[in-house]
Design an enzyme around this catalytic site. Sequence first.
Site, PDB file in Angstrom:
ATOM      1  N   ASP A  39      60.398  36.975  60.059  1.00 53.87           N
ATOM      2  CA  ASP A  39      59.304  36.982  59.088  1.00 53.87           C
ATOM      3  C   ASP A  39      59.909  36.665  57.730  1.00 53.87           C
ATOM      4  OD1 ASP A  39      56.842  37.815  57.541  1.00 53.87           O
ATOM      5  OD2 ASP A  39      56.214  38.425  59.536  1.00 53.87           O
ATOM      6  N   HIS A  74      60.586  33.312  56.830  1.00 60.00           N
ATOM      7  CA  HIS A  74      59.488  32.724  56.065  1.00 60.00           C
ATOM      8  C   HIS A  74      59.830  32.526  54.597  1.00 60.00           C
ATOM      9  CE1 HIS A  74      56.522  34.421  59.302  1.00 60.00           C
ATOM     10  NE2 HIS A  74      57.363  33.518  59.772  1.00 60.00           N
TER      11      HIS A  74
END
Length: 479
Positions: free
Chosen positions: A279, A302
Amino acid sequence: MLRSMGWIFVSLTVGLCWGQDTRVVTEPKIPASCTELAAHLKSVDSNIVLADESKLDTERIQAAVDSCKPGMAVELKAAGGNDAFLTGPLEMRTGVTLLIDKGVTLYGSRDPKVYEWQGSGVAPGLCGTIAPVIPAVFPAPQKPAPLRGGCRPLISIMNAKNVGIMGDGVIDGRGYAQLIGKDYSWWQMARKAEPKNQRYFTPRMIVASHADGLVLYRITLHNSTNYHVSVNGTDGFTAWGVHLETPTTRGMDARNTDGIDPGSSTNITITHSWIDNGDDNIAIKTGVTHMSVIDNHFYNGHGMSIGSETFTGDSYILVDRLTEDHTTSGIRIKSNVTRGGLVHDLVYQNICMRGVKNPIAISPYYTNQTTEGFEDPHYTGNRIPDYKAITLRNIEDTTSGDVLIAGIDDAHRTEITLDGVKVNGIRPDQVHGRFATVTVGSGGTNLDFSKTEIKVVPSDGSNGADTLSGCTDKFVPMQ
């Protein structure tokens, strides 16, 4: 200058124009040990064997932490061919360091029962389950009130100052492992809850609250079941030389495994660290001010993110000397009208990227997706994203990707300066945005805003950027 582990470290000191942490931050030192705990277990193929799953070390580690003198460390050591410890939740105490030696791994239990919250009014049996309630609707002005119960973190630092998590060993949360009594792993549960946006209950690896002076130093973090490091309500947090990799087995799906997430905190430095996860590599939550992110390497993940919650504001943040190698986003600010606020005085400089889908995403359009959409989803709310005084200087993406720079409306225009910003091979139709004012510094940019509604202000010739010396040699393997 200080040398350690083959890197050259520069002291980060107050008053330098490139630092936002107001402290004097230097390389941490490992304290002397108050006690040494010998490993009783042996890892096999980087895991705990089935016969050892009930042999928890939680009580003896916790007892050592509770009795350790502040300023000293509880040291986990290999012994007699044994190299592993197995634990449930641990609580750190003021002034105490947990020191994990090289070659030693502290594994998290895969038994959800050991993580259960205890006490009056707590619903039992929630940890390791998806909430049996109506799914949360996204977006919502506030998250629904949590059920009383769930999972305790693997390591808690609550109302404890000057705590350290240090050493050249590993903490492995085993998010890949099938839970005892279930037919799924922590990560499989998280993915199963995603389609209906259901709440699910899983431990985070390290959670700190009111933990002034917290230090993570040289530690390796693997396979967290959820966020690796979450820090809130803290003045003074340093992560130096952290190696964070999840999943360690390529191709596994590790949803919601953010790297390092500070919120409602001040005076933060993250430096000389390596982050590869499932993430946001770093996600700055709401209420963060005076933060420096310097000399780091990001891989899968991310990107360097702010948000999605920014309703109490974020400010005075510096990101300097960062490489992002195949992150989904590069420089990412994400929020929407249900959770936004004023974000200002940000500097991103000397950043190299490659293989990044969205090298720049300044977005008030967040819809809970991995990357940002380019159009307003027309949510309703009164927490309005407002992005001001943002500078991008000496930024290069060696491969093409989409860029978004947007404000939510004309009263909340995003204001940003681009000074030496280049995305190689980018086409005009890959540049998106509206309700934004872009000032182009004398270092220039190759972004073409002709197909957007963005207002472009030319350089006044001052404060020109130094040209990047090149990004080719900046990309190195994960360490």
